[in-house]
Structure formats: C-alpha cells, structure tokens
Design a protein around this motif. Structure first.
Motif, PDB file in Angstrom:
ATOM      1  N   UNK A  99       0.721   7.653  79.764  1.00  0.00           N
ATOM      2  CA  UNK A  99      -0.308   7.222  78.810  1.00  0.00           C
ATOM      3  C   UNK A  99      -0.046   5.749  78.528  1.00  0.00           C
ATOM      4  N   UNK A 100      -0.939   4.877  78.984  1.00  0.00           N
ATOM      5  CA  UNK A 100      -0.719   3.452  78.816  1.00  0.00           C
ATOM      6  C   UNK A 100      -2.041   2.690  78.834  1.00  0.00           C
ATOM      7  N   UNK A 101      -2.348   2.044  77.729  1.00  0.00           N
ATOM      8  CA  UNK A 101      -3.586   1.283  77.608  1.00  0.00           C
ATOM      9  C   UNK A 101      -3.673   0.250  78.715  1.00  0.00           C
ATOM     10  N   UNK A 102      -2.659  -0.609  78.792  1.00  0.00           N
ATOM     11  CA  UNK A 102      -2.694  -1.730  79.738  1.00  0.00           C
ATOM     12  C   UNK A 102      -2.452  -1.271  81.173  1.00  0.00           C
ATOM     13  N   UNK A 103      -1.694  -0.195  81.318  1.00  0.00           N
ATOM     14  CA  UNK A 103      -1.289   0.227  82.653  1.00  0.00           C
ATOM     15  C   UNK A 103      -0.201  -0.652  83.242  1.00  0.00           C
ATOM     16  N   UNK A 104       0.383  -1.538  82.399  1.00  0.00           N
ATOM     17  CA  UNK A 104       1.388  -2.487  82.906  1.00  0.00           C
ATOM     18  C   UNK A 104       2.713  -2.410  82.155  1.00  0.00           C
ATOM     19  N   UNK A 105       2.863  -1.504  81.223  1.00  0.00           N
ATOM     20  CA  UNK A 105       4.086  -1.442  80.419  1.00  0.00           C
ATOM     21  C   UNK A 105       5.279  -1.036  81.294  1.00  0.00           C
ATOM     22  N   UNK A 123      -0.784  11.718  86.684  1.00  0.00           N
ATOM     23  CA  UNK A 123      -2.047  11.119  86.236  1.00  0.00           C
ATOM     24  C   UNK A 123      -1.702   9.905  85.378  1.00  0.00           C
ATOM     25  N   UNK A 124      -2.594   8.922  85.352  1.00  0.00           N
ATOM     26  CA  UNK A 124      -2.435   7.805  84.418  1.00  0.00           C
ATOM     27  C   UNK A 124      -3.649   7.777  83.505  1.00  0.00           C
ATOM     28  N   UNK A 125      -3.418   8.011  82.218  1.00  0.00           N
ATOM     29  CA  UNK A 125      -4.490   7.888  81.230  1.00  0.00           C
ATOM     30  C   UNK A 125      -4.440   6.440  80.753  1.00  0.00           C
ATOM     31  N   UNK A 126      -5.379   5.636  81.215  1.00  0.00           N
ATOM     32  CA  UNK A 126      -5.282   4.192  81.005  1.00  0.00           C
ATOM     33  C   UNK A 126      -6.652   3.580  80.762  1.00  0.00           C
ATOM     34  N   UNK A 127      -6.627   2.362  80.202  1.00  0.00           N
ATOM     35  CA  UNK A 127      -7.877   1.676  79.890  1.00  0.00           C
ATOM     36  C   UNK A 127      -8.255   0.697  80.986  1.00  0.00           C
ATOM     37  N   UNK A 128      -7.241   0.107  81.608  1.00  0.00           N
ATOM     38  CA  UNK A 128      -7.500  -1.005  82.517  1.00  0.00           C
ATOM     39  C   UNK A 128      -7.668  -0.493  83.946  1.00  0.00           C
ATOM     40  N   UNK A 129      -8.886  -0.713  84.449  1.00  0.00           N
ATOM     41  CA  UNK A 129      -9.246  -0.249  85.784  1.00  0.00           C
ATOM     42  C   UNK A 129      -8.392  -0.985  86.814  1.00  0.00           C
ATOM     43  N   UNK A 130      -7.831  -0.252  87.735  1.00  0.00           N
ATOM     44  CA  UNK A 130      -6.992  -0.828  88.795  1.00  0.00           C
ATOM     45  C   UNK A 130      -5.679  -1.424  88.279  1.00  0.00           C
ATOM     46  N   UNK A 131      -5.280  -1.029  87.071  1.00  0.00           N
ATOM     47  CA  UNK A 131      -3.972  -1.467  86.579  1.00  0.00           C
ATOM     48  C   UNK A 131      -2.879  -0.852  87.468  1.00  0.00           C
ATOM     49  N   UNK A 132      -1.655  -1.324  87.297  1.00  0.00           N
ATOM     50  CA  UNK A 132      -0.565  -0.813  88.130  1.00  0.00           C
ATOM     51  C   UNK A 132      -0.412   0.703  87.969  1.00  0.00           C
ATOM     52  N   UNK A 133      -0.468   1.188  86.729  1.00  0.00           N
ATOM     53  CA  UNK A 133      -0.336   2.639  86.513  1.00  0.00           C
ATOM     54  C   UNK A 133      -1.499   3.374  87.177  1.00  0.00           C
ATOM     55  N   UNK A 134      -2.697   2.817  87.068  1.00  0.00           N
ATOM     56  CA  UNK A 134      -3.880   3.450  87.684  1.00  0.00           C
ATOM     57  C   UNK A 134      -3.686   3.573  89.191  1.00  0.00           C
TER      58      UNK A 134
END
Ligand code: F6R
Length: 358
Positions: A99-105, A123-134
């Motif tokens: 679970x990470x808004x930025x996907x970069x933490x 799964x990555x629950x994230x806000x930023x499309x194509x972030x590292x977590x995504x």
C-alpha cells in the motif's frame, strides 16, 4: 493551482467527494448490490493476506486488515520498515499487498522485492500510474485519487481505504470464508453515497471552531476500536505532522494500560465512536474523570454524547463509511489547528512527500 483554497492540503481535503467518485467509478453496482474490482491476477489459491505500508499508508493497511478479518480472511498489516521474511507469516498462498500512494517509498519497495523473490502473488495499491511499485508488483490496483501535492496525505488515505474495502469483499468471495461480508447491501449502498456524505461533513464541520478552543494543550490523544483504531492513529499522525504538537493515537482500551497516566485537563481526547459498542464510551469516561476534555466523533444519538464536551458529527453509516467520515473531520481539525499556529501546512518541517531511503 490551489484555486480558492489557501493551501493544497485544504484543497485536497475538499476534493474528496470527487476523488472518491473516481476511485469508485465502475467498481460498485449499487443496483445489484455488487462490487467489481476487475483484478486479473488469479487469487483463487489465496488463503491469507499481508498488507504492508508506511505512515498513512500503513494506517490504510490496518483498516484493510481489520475488514478482511471481519469477513474471516486471515490478514495482517505490517509496517514496511519492520518487514522481514523470517518473522512474517508468508506462505505460498499468501497474497502480499503493497500500500503506497507514491509507489516509490523505499521501505515498501524493499518489502515488495523480498516477497517477489519468494514467488507469491503481489498487488500494489497505489496512486501513481507506472510507479515503481505499480511496475514491480504482479498487478497494480490504482486508487485514482489524482495528484496529491500536500505532504500530508489526505484524499489518498480515503481512496486507499475505499479500494481496500472493495478488495476485502472481492477476496472474501474468492477465499469463500463462509462468512459473508458484514451487511454487504448496506456497505455497497453507503459506499455509493460516500462522496455525498463527505460533502455534507465538509459543509457542516465544526472543526474550525474546535481547533481554536483546544489550541495550546499539552498533548492530543485519539482513541478508537477496530476500524476506528486505524482512524485514531491516522488522526494523530496528521495532527503531529502539521501542528508539531504531541499527538498519539491508540486503541481505546489501551488508555487504561498506561497512557492514562498522561491524562489531565490539558490533554483533549478525540474519541472515534463509529460503532455501537459502549467500550470506547467507558474508556472516554475514565479520561473525563481525570479532567480531560472529550470530543466525540459519532452520530448525535450515540451514548458517548452523555460524556462528551464537544462533538464532531459523523452520520450513522456502515462502519466503513462512518470511519472514513470521522477521518475527514480529523483532517479538518489538524488543518485548522495548524493554520491557527501558523505552521507551514503543505511542507511541514523535516518531511518529504516521498521517502526514498530506508
Ligand atoms: C503522512 C504521509 C506519510 C506517507 C508515507 C508513505 O501524511 O504522507 O506518512 O504516508 O511516507 O508514503 P507512500 O504512501 O507514498 O508510500
């Protein structure tokens, strides 16, 4: 830009009716009483869940884990900075959710990478499309809250919790725990109306007046049970981040196991009373006996109102929605306390929007 608002944070708080609408779009069918999260990953073998995040995202993870447990899906929320394969309960059938808004933490990515090595579903629950977590998880589940500029996370917490709510129902069907999601019909219809309910809370909130009343206290305590406990923790985190005042959030029942020693007439207690249980009421009474001002978050007919000095109104809704509405009240409280104290709202000292070191 900030438009009519003095700060991005206030703008983002007020955007929640719209951002939640986007989060839920196409994922809820109130007519059929159904949820469709459109996840492609095959989750049919999943028998337990780990949710991992930091800060506000960890609180959303706690919220999701509580919901999963309520429908008998074994789930744990773990702080990403504490994540370690050897202490975890990871099996081949565990679903790992970052679970990470930025996907970069960095802490969260590190946990995700450890788990990816093990070959379990992620799964990555994230806000930023194509972030590292995504990109690094098996599948991203986007919260669609739109860009968040304020360092303090507000609308993204609401959207994370909303997505994790849908995900928990999705999983309870798959895992077939035999325990139906509690009150699914009410959940779906109250979720569909959540954006309007948030708007109503924003329009009628008393948080600005209360913020003035409780300035200059020694410490601020936030208590709640179950889902309300994650909201209490999130309320305290937001409060300390932007006011620089000492704030703590904990399970209501823990008050008597230590923190009560700190309670005086200069430590207001914000009690999240979004369930019918009388236990938080009893805990708040114990604090009131020591002189603490009590601010209750709940509906007007809740028994806590006999004890409370003040109320931040939360309409009577399914507990998921009631708790998210209580959180909106606490966002406003933190914001108005911080503006009264002339703090730097959008860029609190020492903090960064995305923390890329472990
Ligand atoms: C609190 C806050 C931080 C972040 C945390 C995780 O308002 O913004 O606690 O929640 O640093 O960040 P993400 O969600 O980007 O992984």
């Amino acid at each position: 830009g900030k438009g009519q608002f003095d700060h991005f944070m206030l703008k983002e708080i007020h955007t929640q009716p719209t951002s939640l609408q986007k989060t839920l779009e196409g994922r809820l069918d109130p007519e059929a009483g159904d949820i469709d999260l459109d996840i492609e990953t095959d989750l049919s073998d999943v028998d337990s869940v780990q949710l991992v995040g930091c800060g506000t995202s960890y609180h959303a993870a706690l919220f999701g884990a509580s919901l999963l447990n309520r429908c008998d899906v074994p789930a744990r929320a773990i702080r990403a900075s504490e994540y370690d394969l050897t202490t975890g309960s990871l099996t081949d059938n565990t679903l790992f959710i970052a679970v990470t808004q930025s996907g970069e933490t960095a802490d969260t990515l590190s946990a995700l990478r450890q788990v990816n090595e093990e070959g379990v579903e992620t799964l990555a629950v994230t806000n930023v499309v194509q972030s590292t977590a995504a990109r690094e998880a098996d599948e991203p589940v986007y919260i669609r809250a739109g860009p968040e500029i304020g360092v303090a996370a507000t609308k993204t917490f609401s959207s994370q919790a909303a997505v994790l709510t849908l995900l928990s129902q999705h999983l309870s069907d798959i895992v077939d725990s035999g325990v139906p999601a509690d009150n699914l019909d009410r959940l779906v219809s109250d979720m569909a109306e959540l954006p309007d309910a948030v708007e109503q809370v924003l329009q009628t909130s008393d948080a600005k007046r209360l913020a003035r009343e409780y300035l200059d206290m020694n410490a601020y305590f936030f208590i709640g049970r179950g889902l309300g406990c994650s909201v209490a923790k999130e309320g305290a985190l937001k409060f300390k981040e932007i006011t620089y005042e000492h704030a703590e959030g904990f399970a209501s029942g823990e008050l008597k196991h230590g923190p009560l020693a700190l309670v005086t007439d200069r430590t207001p207690i914000f009690a999240v009373c979004t369930d019918g249980s009388g236990k938080t009421v009893t805990n708040a009474e114990e604090a009131k006996t020591r002189g603490a001002p009590i601010v209750a978050l709940g509906p007007s007919d809740h028994q806590i109102m006999d004890t409370a000095d003040e109320q931040l109104y939360v309409p009577d809704r399914h507990p998921v929605c009631a708790n998210l509405l209580a959180n909106v009240q606490l966002q406003l409280l933190s914001y108005y306390c911080a503006t009264e104290l002339d703090r730097e709202i959008d860029k609190p000292r020492n903090l960064a929007k995305s923390v890329t070191v472990e």
